[in-house]
Design a protein around this motif. Structure first.
Motif, PDB file in Angstrom:
ATOM      1  N   LEU A 284      46.907 110.695  54.055  1.00 11.03           N
ATOM      2  CA  LEU A 284      46.437 109.884  54.727  1.00 11.03           C
ATOM      3  C   LEU A 284      46.661 109.202  55.893  1.00 11.03           C
ATOM      4  N   ILE A 285      47.304 108.556  55.068  1.00 11.55           N
ATOM      5  CA  ILE A 285      49.067 108.103  56.261  1.00 11.55           C
ATOM      6  C   ILE A 285      49.289 108.278  57.378  1.00 11.55           C
ATOM      7  N   LEU A 286      50.039 110.008  56.540  1.00 15.75           N
ATOM      8  CA  LEU A 286      50.373 111.011  57.705  1.00 15.75           C
ATOM      9  C   LEU A 286      49.050 111.359  58.526  1.00 15.75           C
ATOM     10  N   GLY A 287      48.142 111.095  58.593  1.00 14.28           N
ATOM     11  CA  GLY A 287      47.175 112.073  59.748  1.00 14.28           C
ATOM     12  C   GLY A 287      46.366 113.557  59.327  1.00 14.28           C
ATOM     13  N   PRO A 288      45.366 113.736  60.055  1.00 13.55           N
ATOM     14  CA  PRO A 288      45.103 115.238  60.084  1.00 13.55           C
ATOM     15  C   PRO A 288      45.800 116.102  60.579  1.00 13.55           C
ATOM     16  N   GLU A 289      47.013 115.691  61.524  1.00 12.02           N
ATOM     17  CA  GLU A 289      47.873 116.980  61.505  1.00 12.02           C
ATOM     18  C   GLU A 289      49.284 117.278  60.899  1.00 12.02           C
ATOM     19  N   ARG A 290      49.339 115.789  61.272  1.00 13.94           N
ATOM     20  CA  ARG A 290      50.819 116.029  59.748  1.00 13.94           C
ATOM     21  C   ARG A 290      50.543 116.027  58.944  1.00 13.94           C
ATOM     22  N   GLY A 291      49.322 115.765  58.636  1.00 15.84           N
ATOM     23  CA  GLY A 291      49.564 115.384  56.353  1.00 15.84           C
ATOM     24  C   GLY A 291      48.931 117.242  56.263  1.00 15.84           C
ATOM     25  N   TRP A 292      47.804 117.810  57.289  1.00 12.91           N
ATOM     26  CA  TRP A 292      48.492 119.188  57.136  1.00 12.91           C
ATOM     27  C   TRP A 292      48.954 120.274  57.054  1.00 12.91           C
ATOM     28  N   ASP A 293      49.460 119.848  57.840  1.00  8.69           N
ATOM     29  CA  ASP A 293      51.106 120.867  57.958  1.00  8.69           C
ATOM     30  C   ASP A 293      51.871 120.309  56.737  1.00  8.69           C
ATOM     31  N   TYR A 294      51.585 119.295  56.118  1.00 11.39           N
ATOM     32  CA  TYR A 294      52.721 119.019  54.891  1.00 11.39           C
ATOM     33  C   TYR A 294      51.998 119.240  53.649  1.00 11.39           C
ATOM     34  N   ALA A 295      50.651 119.275  53.511  1.00 12.44           N
ATOM     35  CA  ALA A 295      50.639 120.296  52.440  1.00 12.44           C
ATOM     36  C   ALA A 295      50.375 121.804  52.232  1.00 12.44           C
ATOM     37  N   GLN A 296      49.975 122.062  53.430  1.00 17.75           N
ATOM     38  CA  GLN A 296      50.172 123.840  53.660  1.00 17.75           C
ATOM     39  C   GLN A 296      51.696 124.010  53.497  1.00 17.75           C
ATOM     40  N   LYS A 297      52.417 123.244  54.238  1.00 10.86           N
ATOM     41  CA  LYS A 297      54.106 123.816  53.471  1.00 10.86           C
ATOM     42  C   LYS A 297      54.012 123.605  52.161  1.00 10.86           C
ATOM     43  N   GLN A 298      53.557 122.527  51.554  1.00 11.58           N
ATOM     44  CA  GLN A 298      53.864 121.822  50.416  1.00 11.58           C
ATOM     45  C   GLN A 298      53.312 122.931  49.286  1.00 11.58           C
ATOM     46  N   GLY A 299      52.010 123.606  49.647  1.00 12.95           N
ATOM     47  CA  GLY A 299      51.210 124.151  48.886  1.00 12.95           C
ATOM     48  C   GLY A 299      50.642 123.215  47.985  1.00 12.95           C
ATOM     49  N   ILE A 300      49.746 122.297  49.104  1.00 13.03           N
ATOM     50  CA  ILE A 300      48.958 121.071  47.195  1.00 13.03           C
ATOM     51  C   ILE A 300      47.646 121.496  48.408  1.00 13.03           C
ATOM     52  N   GLY A 301      47.006 121.968  46.926  1.00 12.47           N
ATOM     53  CA  GLY A 301      44.994 121.699  47.592  1.00 12.47           C
ATOM     54  C   GLY A 301      44.789 120.387  48.381  1.00 12.47           C
ATOM     55  N   VAL A 302      44.351 120.446  49.274  1.00 14.77           N
ATOM     56  CA  VAL A 302      43.833 119.458  49.303  1.00 14.77           C
ATOM     57  C   VAL A 302      42.093 119.691  50.879  1.00 14.77           C
TER      58      VAL A 302
END
Length: 329
Positions: A284-302
Motif C-alpha cells: 500500500l505504501i509503495l503504491g499501484p506501480e511500485r507495489g505491483w512490480d514488487y509483488a510480481q517479482k516476489q511472486g506474492i498473490g495480491v
C-alpha cells in the motif's frame, strides 16, 4: 483495516465450534472443526486468549506498561532487555524496511502522532514543515540495534508494531490450534486471518474482501482459502481531508508524510499471516506501480483496488487467482 467478514456457508451435519471476543482495541474470532477426542472448547478459548493477552503485553502502544512502550519511553542511547517475540518482529521490520528502500518502517509512531493518527496524537492536521523536520530526526529503522537479548536505540525512536502484530498473533494461534490437534480452522484477529482445512461439510473457508467505501461495508470479492494467511490494508477507514487533499494513516517513512497515490487497498495471500500483514502495508505504501512490480517479482498473490474518479477498479495477479481458486463471486 482489512476484511469484511467470513462467509460460513454451513450445510447439514456441520459441527463447528465458534468463539470470539475483544482484543487489541478490536475483535478476534475463531471457528474450528472439533473432533470427538479433541480438547474442550473452553480449553481452546483459554489458550487463544492467553496468546492474545501476551501479544498485547508485549506489543501494545496503547498501554504504558507494555514491553514496547517501556522501550519507547526510554531515552536515546539506551538499551532494554526484550522478550524473544519483540526481537523477532524487529528483525521482520528490518527485512521489510530494506525491501522497500526504507518506505516501510516500524519507527513511524512519532509521525503518526504528529499527523493525528497515533496513540499520543492531539488532532488530525497537516503539520508545519518545522515540526515535520524535527520529528523525522526520530524516525528510521537504522536507529535500532539488537544486542543479545536487548533492544537498543541511538535516537529517541518509538516502535509501532501495528502493521505486523496482529498477523503474528494469528500465526501463533494457528500453531497452537495445530498443536492441540485442530486441523481445520479459521483464526482471525483485528481482521488478519488464516484458514486451514475445510468445514465439516467439505466446503472451503470463504472470505469476503471489503470494498473500500467510507459509508458501509460491501463485499468486493469472495475467495476460498486453505493454508494461507490473508491481510488487507487500506486508506479508507482512517483519514482526514484538508484543503481538498485526502491524508490517510499509510505513511512513507522516507517522506514523513501519508502516501497520496490512488491505490485504495491491497489484499495479500501468503502462507504466513505475519508476512501477509506486513506485505499488505508495504505494498500500500509503495503504491499501484511500485507495489505491483514488487509483488510480481516476489511472486506474492495480491488483489489491488484503485480509485478511478468516483469509482473503484480492481486488479489481481496470477498468484492470487491460483491460491484463491479463481473468482468465486
Amino acid at each position: 483495516m482489512v476484511l469484511a467478514g467470513v462467509l460460513s456457508g454451513c450445510g447439514s451435519g456441520d459441527s463447528l465450534e465458534r468463539f470470539d471476543g475483544p482484543t487489541m482495541g478490536s475483535h478476534y474470532s475463531i471457528q474450528y472443526v472439533r473432533h470427538t477426542a479433541g480438547p474442550d472448547p473452553k480449553t481452546v478459548q483459554a489458550e487463544v486468549e492467553n496468546i492474545l493477552a501476551e501479544v498485547d503485553r508485549q506489543f501494545s502502544t496503547y498501554r504504558s506498561d507494555s514491553d514496547i512502550e517501556r522501550f519507547n519511553a526510554s531515552p536515546a542511547n539506551s538499551c532494554q532487555p526484550m522478550p524473544g517475540p519483540v526481537l523477532e518482529l524487529i528483525r521482520v521490520g528490518e527485512q521489510l524496511s530494506a525491501q522497500s528502500d526504507g518506505s516501510f518502517d516500524l519507527t513511524v509512531e512519532p509521525l503518526l502522532n504528529l499527523w493525528g493518527f497515533g496513540p499520543q496524537s492531539r488532532a488530525e492536521k497537516v503539520p508545519t514543515a518545522e515540526a515535520l523536520t524535527l520529528v523525522r530526526q526520530r524516525v528510521g529503522h537504522g536507529h535500532l540495534r539488537i544486542d543479545d537479548d536487548r533492544l537498543c536505540k541511538d535516537a529517541a525512536v518509538e516502535v509501532d508494531f501495528n502493521s505486523i502484530a496482529a498477523g503474528y498473533a494469528v500465526d501463533r494461534i494457528a500453531a497452537r490450534l495445530q498443536a492441540l490437534g485442530i486441523d481445520s480452522y479459521l483464526a482471525e484477529a483485528t481482521g488478519e486471518l488464516k484458514a486451514v482445512g475445510r468445514k465439516p461439510d467439505g466446503s472451503a473457508w470463504r472470505i469476503a474482501l471489503e470494498e473500500p467505501r467510507d459509508d458501509r461495508q460491501v463485499a468486493e470479492r469472495v475467495i476460498e482459502v486453505n493454508g494461507y494467511g490473508v491481510s488487507t490494508s487500506g486508506d479508507y477507514r482512517r483519514y482526514f481531508e484538508q484543503d481538498g487533499v485526502r491524508y490517510s494513516h499509510a505513511f512513507d517513512a522516507r517522506t514523513g508524510a501519508p502516501v497520496l497515490h490512488n491505490l485504495a487497498s491491497v489484499t495479500v495471500i501468503h502462507p504466513s499471516a505475519l508476512m501477509a500483514d506486513g506485505l499488505s502495508t508495504l505494498l500500500l505504501i509503495l503504491g499501484p506501480e511500485r507495489g505491483w512490480d514488487y509483488a510480481q517479482k516476489q511472486g506474492i498473490g495480491v488483489f489491488f483496488v484503485l480509485r478511478d474518479g468516483n469509482r473503484f477498479v480492481s486488479r489481481t495477479n496470477d498468484a492470487f487467482e491460483r491460491i484463491s481458486g479463481g473468482k468465486t463471486q
